[in-house]
Motif scaffolding. Structure first.
Motif, PDB file in Angstrom:
ATOM      1  N   TRP A  61       0.683  -1.191  -0.237  1.00  0.00           N
ATOM      2  CA  TRP A  61       0.527  -0.196   0.019  1.00  0.00           C
ATOM      3  C   TRP A  61       0.484   1.393   0.266  1.00  0.00           C
ATOM      4  O   TRP A  61       0.768   2.044   0.145  1.00  0.00           O
ATOM      5  CB  TRP A  61      -0.851  -0.510   1.618  1.00  0.00           C
ATOM      6  N   CYS A  62       2.254   1.300  -0.945  1.00  0.00           N
ATOM      7  CA  CYS A  62       2.799   2.455  -0.176  1.00  0.00           C
ATOM      8  C   CYS A  62       3.296   2.617  -1.772  1.00  0.00           C
ATOM      9  O   CYS A  62       3.497   4.231  -1.593  1.00  0.00           O
ATOM     10  CB  CYS A  62       4.165   2.044   0.901  1.00  0.00           C
ATOM     11  N   VAL A  63       3.285   2.331  -2.657  1.00  0.00           N
ATOM     12  CA  VAL A  63       4.753   2.397  -4.008  1.00  0.00           C
ATOM     13  C   VAL A  63       4.183   3.261  -4.885  1.00  0.00           C
ATOM     14  O   VAL A  63       3.616   3.414  -5.803  1.00  0.00           O
ATOM     15  CB  VAL A  63       5.567   1.938  -4.434  1.00  0.00           C
ATOM     16  N   ASN A  64       3.308   4.405  -4.632  1.00  0.00           N
ATOM     17  CA  ASN A  64       2.459   5.217  -5.338  1.00  0.00           C
ATOM     18  C   ASN A  64       2.491   5.464  -6.313  1.00  0.00           C
ATOM     19  O   ASN A  64       2.252   5.727  -7.381  1.00  0.00           O
ATOM     20  CB  ASN A  64       1.612   6.279  -4.362  1.00  0.00           C
ATOM     21  N   VAL A  65       4.117   6.272  -6.532  1.00  0.00           N
ATOM     22  CA  VAL A  65       4.717   6.543  -7.359  1.00  0.00           C
ATOM     23  C   VAL A  65       5.444   5.540  -8.542  1.00  0.00           C
ATOM     24  O   VAL A  65       5.652   5.831  -9.732  1.00  0.00           O
ATOM     25  CB  VAL A  65       5.941   7.723  -7.456  1.00  0.00           C
ATOM     26  N   GLY A  66       4.816   4.631  -8.090  1.00  0.00           N
ATOM     27  CA  GLY A  66       6.196   3.133  -8.905  1.00  0.00           C
ATOM     28  C   GLY A  66       7.463   3.495  -8.248  1.00  0.00           C
ATOM     29  O   GLY A  66       7.663   3.937  -7.738  1.00  0.00           O
ATOM     30  N   TYR A  67       7.404   2.027  -9.876  1.00  0.00           N
ATOM     31  CA  TYR A  67       9.399   1.666  -8.743  1.00  0.00           C
ATOM     32  C   TYR A  67      10.376   2.259  -9.913  1.00  0.00           C
ATOM     33  O   TYR A  67       9.574   2.646 -11.003  1.00  0.00           O
ATOM     34  CB  TYR A  67       9.407   0.140  -8.942  1.00  0.00           C
ATOM     35  N   GLY A  68      11.509   2.752  -9.115  1.00  0.00           N
ATOM     36  CA  GLY A  68      12.260   2.958 -10.309  1.00  0.00           C
ATOM     37  C   GLY A  68      12.523   4.468 -10.624  1.00  0.00           C
ATOM     38  O   GLY A  68      13.039   4.932 -11.692  1.00  0.00           O
ATOM     39  N   ARG A  69      12.196   5.997  -9.891  1.00  0.00           N
ATOM     40  CA  ARG A  69      11.953   7.236  -9.723  1.00  0.00           C
ATOM     41  C   ARG A  69      13.747   7.199  -9.533  1.00  0.00           C
ATOM     42  O   ARG A  69      13.755   7.477  -7.568  1.00  0.00           O
ATOM     43  CB  ARG A  69      11.229   7.118  -8.482  1.00  0.00           C
ATOM     44  N   ASP A  70      14.431   7.599 -10.338  1.00  0.00           N
ATOM     45  CA  ASP A  70      15.740   8.480 -10.335  1.00  0.00           C
ATOM     46  C   ASP A  70      15.878   9.473  -9.351  1.00  0.00           C
ATOM     47  O   ASP A  70      16.821   9.381  -8.464  1.00  0.00           O
ATOM     48  CB  ASP A  70      16.283   9.078 -11.554  1.00  0.00           C
ATOM     49  N   GLU A  71      14.773  10.612  -9.586  1.00  0.00           N
ATOM     50  CA  GLU A  71      14.401  11.611  -8.570  1.00  0.00           C
ATOM     51  C   GLU A  71      14.591  11.227  -7.294  1.00  0.00           C
ATOM     52  O   GLU A  71      15.011  11.711  -6.330  1.00  0.00           O
ATOM     53  CB  GLU A  71      13.216  12.368  -9.022  1.00  0.00           C
ATOM     54  N   LEU A  72      13.980  10.049  -6.470  1.00  0.00           N
ATOM     55  CA  LEU A  72      14.326   9.172  -5.227  1.00  0.00           C
ATOM     56  C   LEU A  72      15.602   9.280  -4.915  1.00  0.00           C
ATOM     57  O   LEU A  72      15.742   9.744  -3.938  1.00  0.00           O
ATOM     58  CB  LEU A  72      13.414   9.125  -4.734  1.00  0.00           C
ATOM     59  N   ALA A  73      15.847   8.791  -5.489  1.00  0.00           N
ATOM     60  CA  ALA A  73      17.426   7.816  -5.087  1.00  0.00           C
ATOM     61  C   ALA A  73      18.005   8.815  -5.513  1.00  0.00           C
ATOM     62  O   ALA A  73      19.074   9.327  -4.303  1.00  0.00           O
ATOM     63  CB  ALA A  73      17.736   7.073  -6.330  1.00  0.00           C
ATOM     64  N   GLU A  74      18.291  10.187  -6.195  1.00  0.00           N
ATOM     65  CA  GLU A  74      19.001  11.224  -6.156  1.00  0.00           C
ATOM     66  C   GLU A  74      19.339  12.061  -4.916  1.00  0.00           C
ATOM     67  O   GLU A  74      19.947  12.711  -4.357  1.00  0.00           O
ATOM     68  CB  GLU A  74      18.689  11.672  -7.568  1.00  0.00           C
ATOM     69  N   ALA A  75      17.754  12.182  -4.495  1.00  0.00           N
ATOM     70  CA  ALA A  75      17.663  13.385  -3.350  1.00  0.00           C
ATOM     71  C   ALA A  75      17.977  12.589  -2.193  1.00  0.00           C
ATOM     72  O   ALA A  75      18.801  13.219  -1.335  1.00  0.00           O
ATOM     73  CB  ALA A  75      15.522  12.885  -3.322  1.00  0.00           C
ATOM     74  N   ALA A  76      18.213  11.036  -2.011  1.00  0.00           N
ATOM     75  CA  ALA A  76      18.302  10.164  -1.001  1.00  0.00           C
ATOM     76  C   ALA A  76      19.985  10.711  -0.926  1.00  0.00           C
ATOM     77  O   ALA A  76      20.331  10.469   0.313  1.00  0.00           O
ATOM     78  CB  ALA A  76      18.268   8.925  -1.431  1.00  0.00           C
ATOM     79  N   TYR A  77      20.814  10.619  -2.175  1.00  0.00           N
ATOM     80  CA  TYR A  77      21.620  10.227  -2.591  1.00  0.00           C
ATOM     81  C   TYR A  77      22.470  12.100  -1.908  1.00  0.00           C
ATOM     82  O   TYR A  77      23.544  12.233  -1.115  1.00  0.00           O
ATOM     83  CB  TYR A  77      22.549   9.402  -4.021  1.00  0.00           C
ATOM     84  N   ARG A  78      21.697  12.612  -2.191  1.00  0.00           N
ATOM     85  CA  ARG A  78      22.386  14.069  -2.251  1.00  0.00           C
ATOM     86  C   ARG A  78      22.557  14.789  -0.555  1.00  0.00           C
ATOM     87  O   ARG A  78      23.394  15.000  -0.196  1.00  0.00           O
ATOM     88  CB  ARG A  78      21.247  15.138  -2.651  1.00  0.00           C
ATOM     89  N   GLN A  79      21.361  13.545   0.111  1.00  0.00           N
ATOM     90  CA  GLN A  79      20.961  14.478   0.933  1.00  0.00           C
ATOM     91  C   GLN A  79      22.246  13.618   2.098  1.00  0.00           C
ATOM     92  O   GLN A  79      22.551  14.225   3.590  1.00  0.00           O
ATOM     93  CB  GLN A  79      19.225  13.810   1.768  1.00  0.00           C
ATOM     94  N   MET A  80      21.897  12.306   1.784  1.00  0.00           N
ATOM     95  CA  MET A  80      22.944  11.674   2.644  1.00  0.00           C
ATOM     96  C   MET A  80      24.388  12.247   2.856  1.00  0.00           C
ATOM     97  O   MET A  80      25.972  11.798   3.192  1.00  0.00           O
ATOM     98  CB  MET A  80      23.282  10.104   1.949  1.00  0.00           C
ATOM     99  N   LYS A  81      24.845  12.623   0.812  1.00  0.00           N
ATOM    100  CA  LYS A  81      26.401  13.485   1.338  1.00  0.00           C
ATOM    101  C   LYS A  81      26.194  14.895   1.979  1.00  0.00           C
ATOM    102  O   LYS A  81      27.174  14.749   2.546  1.00  0.00           O
ATOM    103  CB  LYS A  81      26.841  13.313  -0.277  1.00  0.00           C
ATOM    104  N   GLU A  82      24.997  15.197   1.957  1.00  0.00           N
ATOM    105  CA  GLU A  82      25.387  16.740   3.187  1.00  0.00           C
ATOM    106  C   GLU A  82      25.201  16.576   4.018  1.00  0.00           C
ATOM    107  O   GLU A  82      25.806  16.976   5.436  1.00  0.00           O
ATOM    108  CB  GLU A  82      24.384  17.583   2.173  1.00  0.00           C
ATOM    109  N   LEU A  83      24.289  15.762   4.610  1.00  0.00           N
ATOM    110  CA  LEU A  83      23.802  15.187   6.335  1.00  0.00           C
ATOM    111  C   LEU A  83      23.147  14.230   6.077  1.00  0.00           C
ATOM    112  O   LEU A  83      22.374  14.280   6.004  1.00  0.00           O
ATOM    113  CB  LEU A  83      22.984  16.552   6.626  1.00  0.00           C
TER     114      LEU A  83
END
Ligand code: PXG
Length: 461
Positions: A61-83
């Protein structure tokens, strides 16, 4: 070493030896071996054997935008690098939960403007329970602490979540529930309406069960009513239109807080940001999780109404509650990117005006007539199919729940992931489904129903 170096049999063996799964009969799992899902793209998941399966449950009941979204992976990556992490205790904050809170206040009902974060729906329901009781204590009314919930409700698996929930099996294993929570009848017309009773009248009767519980305890002793706008895990049980307005009227009349659990219905599922908006409600708390990040990160948000928030702030004093990961910067960055996708792609509008109505009609016109089907229900992109032995009498197959599992197993074997809960098949697909995806799902479901029908007939069930 990556998992590709292991065979399916090896992974299943290690899984059975070391991994205790949620809501699982471990002996069964060991005998059968787990299906290993190894990747996913768009609306499809793929198992280790390369089978492509259309995911009718959006993960869980959770993957509302579907799988394989680069934008989400990139948002996590950027934030992990910064803080990657910092806490929000001791007068500290980080930018992403700040901005996410503002965003959530914008999309929530007008009276809801504050957010308390956790990492799961269960955690946020713990927060909600503590907060509503604390609210009344701050008002000098600590005895106003009873919570009214419903039978078959699902509010999570922590002790508070399971206590709030109304699943009998879970209560049997609680060995001591949180005190002062009572469970009343649910608005499930298919099984509970009386012969000849209209949907409208049934909805009012189910709401009256809440008022009766308030009167029985005395309104001075009742803190809140909690409910899923549409019961999800219980079987996508959609209340009659008369139910929620009456519940809101009753809560207001008796000064009982209204707590909505939108862990499933939040973030577009019913064709609005929240089902509160679909049903025209002004709740005091809204529990959300799952699709807040489309499941790409664990994150939950308890949305808190102005009345509770104002008391918390004005009366002051520390609320001794919070989690290490409350407002986790990476999870909140992913949530912001996820809400961007939902908005930019107009997914909610699409569910409300196009795919939602199409889905409801498709279930009605193509599935409801099948001999195994007692009723279909849909709201937005969530749906249910009742499996029965006899359409006219609504008689079920024996043993309970068995027939739905037969349907489910045929569905999965035919490339369609569905969930069986009791004797009900449930669906909650990603909001990226199109009319063509709905057509594909209906074909696969019909095939599974036909095969299950033949199997069940053979057994002489
Ligand atoms: N409230 C509702 C309404 C839920 O559906 C929770 C709270 C708890 O959320 P967490 O994140 O703590 O799991 C849920 C979760 C199922 C199934 O079988 C449903 C859920 C979880 C696991 C399985 O349909 N819903």
């Amino acid at each position: 070493m990556t998992y590709q170096n292991y065979s399916l049999a090896q992974l299943q063996h290690i899984d059975a030896a070391h991994h205790l799964h949620p809501f699982t009969d471990h002996r069964d799992l060991r005998d059968a071996g787990a299906r290993m899902i190894t990747r996913a793209e768009g609306p499809f998941i793929y198992d280790s054997e390369g089978n492509e399966i259309l995911d009718g449950m959006a993960g869980l009941w959770c993957v509302n935008v579907g799988y394989g979204r680069d934008e989400l992976a990139e948002a996590a990556y950027r934030q992990m690098k910064e803080l990657p992490y910092y806490n929000s205790f001791f007068r500290c904050s980080t930018p992403t939960p700040v901005l996410l809170s503002q965003r959530l206040a914008e999309i929530a009902p007008a009276n809801v403007n504050q957010v308390f974060y956790g990492s799961s729906g269960s955690e946020s329901n713990d927060t909600a329970l503590r907060l509503v009781r604390h609210f009344w204590a701050l008002q000098g009314r600590p005895e106003k602490n009873r919570i009214i919930s419903r039978k078959t409700a699902y509010h999570g698996s922590t002790i508070a979540g399971a206590s709030l929930g109304g699943m009998q099996g879970m209560h049997d294993q609680l060995y001591g529930a949180v005190p002062n929570i009572v469970h009343v009848m649910q608005p499930y017309a298919y099984e509970l309406a009386l012969p000849g009773e209209s949907d409208h009248d049934f909805g009012l009767r189910a709401a009256k069960a809440v008022e009766d519980a308030i009167l029985e305890a005395g309104a001075d002793n009742v803190a809140a009513f909690i409910g899923e706008p549409v019961m999800g895990a219980g079987g996508v049980r959609i209340p009659p239109a008369s139910y929620w307005p009456e519940i809101q009227r009753i809560c207001r009349k008796h000064d009982v807080l209204l707590m909505l659990d939108e862990v499933i219905t939040g973030y577009g599922r019913t064709g609005a940001w929240f089902a509160a908006q679909t049903f025209g409600l002004e709740p005091d708390t809204i529990t959300t999780a799952k699709a807040l990040t489309s499941g790409y990160q664990p994150l939950s948000a308890l949305l808190v109404g102005d009345r509770i928030a104002a008391t918390l702030v004005e009366k002051g004093g520390e609320f001794y509650h919070g989690y290490t990961y409350s407002g986790h910067p990476v999870a909140c960055a992913v949530a912001l990117a996820n809400l961007d996708i939902i908005e930019k792609e107009g997914l909610i509008e699409r569910v409300r005006t196009d795919t939602g109505p199409y889905f409801a009609t498709a279930l009605q016109e193509r599935i409801a007539g099948h001999p195994l089907v007692g009723e279909v229900r849909a709201i937005g992109l969530m749906g249910a199919i009742e499996i029965v032995r006899d359409k006219a009498t609504k008689a079920r197959f024996e043993p309970a729940g068995d027939a739905a599992v037969v349907v489910r197993d045929h569905a999965i074997a035919n490339g369609m992931m569905l969930r069986a809960t009791g004797d009900t098949m449930i669906m909650s697909p990603p909001l990226i489904w199109t009319r063509a995806t709905i057509d594909m799902a209906c074909e696969r479901i019909l095939k599974a129903l036909d095969l299950a029908h033949a199997d069940l007939a053979k057994r002489g069930a």
